[in-house]
Design a protein around this motif. Structure first.
Motif, PDB file in Angstrom:
ATOM      1  N   LEU A  50       0.824  -1.203   0.000  1.00 20.22           N
ATOM      2  CA  LEU A  50       0.000   0.000   0.000  1.00 20.22           C
ATOM      3  C   LEU A  50       0.864   1.260   0.000  1.00 20.22           C
ATOM      4  N   PHE A  82       0.158   4.657  -1.974  1.00 22.08           N
ATOM      5  CA  PHE A  82      -0.347   5.812  -1.231  1.00 22.08           C
ATOM      6  C   PHE A  82       0.739   6.708  -0.628  1.00 22.08           C
ATOM      7  N   ALA A 135      -5.403   0.184   4.639  1.00 24.29           N
ATOM      8  CA  ALA A 135      -5.588   1.358   3.783  1.00 24.29           C
ATOM      9  C   ALA A 135      -6.156   2.521   4.582  1.00 24.29           C
ATOM     10  N   ALA A 154     -10.720   2.588   1.012  1.00 22.05           N
ATOM     11  CA  ALA A 154     -10.301   1.314   1.594  1.00 22.05           C
ATOM     12  C   ALA A 154     -10.812   0.140   0.766  1.00 22.05           C
ATOM     13  N   ALA A 205      -8.649  -0.132  -2.144  1.00 23.75           N
ATOM     14  CA  ALA A 205      -7.393  -0.785  -1.778  1.00 23.75           C
ATOM     15  C   ALA A 205      -7.529  -2.301  -1.834  1.00 23.75           C
TER      16      ALA A 205
END
Length: 473
Positions: free
Chosen positions: A281, A285, A334, A357, A360
């Protein structure tokens, strides 16, 4: 969460021509009279459009420092909360949220204050008014037998007693069942906990572990979250747990599983991949936003959900019955970016948490070869009920498909509209620019338009607020 099932400054310039001194014909300035504070009670709510009574007004909390003792045999909890805050108005009194517990002695800046209970509110009146802009410290001694806050639509949240301990957990509210708090996500604050329990029990909470101490058959566990957190993200779990402490990417990794579950079972294997998922992640991100990693699993039929408790998500074991489940790990991790570090200022905008989320999850499934993001989108898009708008689902709809699934579809549709380079740059810049802060949907729309270099009003109107099926981008 995933469920199963300025001050304005005015400057006046004096222009002088043809002389070296001041203009003697100009009138002498008149000093502004000092304005006496206009003290008034702080509001008994933070002004959330969906939940007007949640939280409180008139002050901004900087930090909570809790010293709490819990006795599982009796269910008794006793605590002292030290709350540092700053007045945002001239305060004659203010409210704290405190449900089912009783406050004893209360002081403000060391001076005795009066207090009274008003339902699930504690109304505090200091010995003297607090001037706007002034920092102050409130100390509350309190105790009782904590209980849950019941909501027929949204489910229960708060303190749940167990045979060997208890836990406090829930969304959109739970913190007020075990400490006095401004229980609304718009007022984020740091959090420190010293929890004393009978020796032999474990205590797990947010952030970094501190020194433990044992005396007279009782152990005090210490935890501290140094990054601001929304109150619903504070948690504590007490009981018989296997606590595995290590490091990941140079930060503590703490995973706790109940002794009632096998040490090498599906739950253990799933949460054991926390570091791997977090690292993936981070490529999408940006850097992981907190000082520690981890997970807690609850073996309790009353918990049919997982919650993104800051730095250390909590998972109901129902997610891991009969199979490992890493998709839910991706969802809650997330949230550490979208929901925990970047937090909604009002519950109406919860799609900024849950839509991202859920997206994700789709990214993780593509990463592991299960299906592409577009395939996940297509599976939902074809037969979806579009009657509930993502950006305004109503107070009863904040945990519904319009927020989670339609929210994720809106994210993918945005990607297709602005292209991958702008989209993935936006995912990172959004998390970086608003780290530790609060946001609204309007903020995200503005950020997306900057990333795209064009107006996206029609796009967001269709995908977030429309009640009919939006066209494919």
């Amino acid at each position: 969460m995933r469920r199963t099932g300025a001050a304005v400054a005015v400057v006046t310039a004096l222009l002088v021509a043809g002389c070296s001194g001041p203009d003697r014909d100009a009138p002498e300035p008149t000093p502004s009279p000092s304005v006496a504070p206009s003290f008034a009670p702080g509001a008994a709510g933070a002004g959330d459009p969906y939940f007007p009574t949640y939280g409180n007004g008139g002050y901004d909390v900087a930090g909570y420092d809790l010293q709490v003792a819990y006795t599982p045999a009796s269910g008794q909890l006793d605590g002292t909360a030290t709350i540092t805050a700053t007045a945002t108005q001239d305060l004659s009194s203010f409210h704290l949220d405190l449900a089912h517990l009783v406050a004893g002695r209360v002081t403000v800046d060391g001076q005795a204050a009066t207090s009274r209970a008003d339902g699930n509110e504690l109304v505090v009146t200091p010995a003297a008014g607090i001037v706007k802009g002034r920092a102050f410290t409130v100390v509350v001694d309190y105790g009782g037998k904590p209980q849950v806050l019941a909501n027929e639509t949204l489910g229960t949240g708060g303190w749940l007693r167990t045979k060997d301990g208890g836990f406090a957990l829930g969304q959109p509210e739970s913190a007020s069942t075990w400490f006095p708090v401004n229980d609304h996500p718009s007022d984020k604050a740091t959090f420190a906990l010293a929890m004393t329990v009978p020796e032999g029990l474990e205590v797990i909470s947010n952030g970094l572990p501190g020194q433990r101490s044992t005396a007279a058959g009782r152990t005090t566990w210490r935890w501290a979250e140094r990054k601001p957190l929304a109150s619903y993200l504070a948690f504590v779990v007490i009981g018989q747990y296997r606590v595995r402490t290590g490091t990941h990417a140079g930060k503590p990794m703490i995973i706790a599983l109940p002794e009632s579950l096998p040490a090498d079972g599906d739950a253990a294997r799933s949460v054991g991949r926390t570091g791997e998922v977090a690292d993936f992640l981070a490529t999408q991100f940006g850097p992981y936003p907190f000082d520690s990693y981890g997970a807690v699993v609850l073996d309790d039929d009353r918990v049919g959900y997982a919650l993104e408790t800051q730095s250390r998500p909590v998972y109901g074991n129902t997610f891991f019955v009969g199979r490992p489940n890493v998709t839910v790990i991706a969802h809650e991790l997330a949230h550490q970016w979208y929901g925990d570090s970047v937090t909604v200022a009002r519950w109406q905008d919860i799609w900024l948490n849950e839509g991202f989320a859920t997206y994700a999850e789709w990214l993780w499934q593509e990463h592991t070869g299960e299906r592409t993001v577009q395939q996940s989108f297509d599976r939902v898009y074809s037969g979806f009920d579009w009657s509930v708008p993502t950006g305004d689902p109503g107070p009863d709809g904040i945990f519904g498909d319009a927020v989670y699934q339609r929210g994720a579809m809106a994210v993918q549709a945005l990607r297709r509209t602005i292209g991958d380079p702008a989209f993935f740059a936006l995912l990172k810049s959004w998390a970086a620019e608003h780290r530790d802060g609060t946001v609204r949907t309007e903020d995200f729309i503005a950020a997306a338009e900057r990333a795209a270099g064009k107006d996206l009003g029609d796009f967001f109107e269709a995908w977030l607020f429309g009640k009919v099926k939006p066209p494919l981008p």
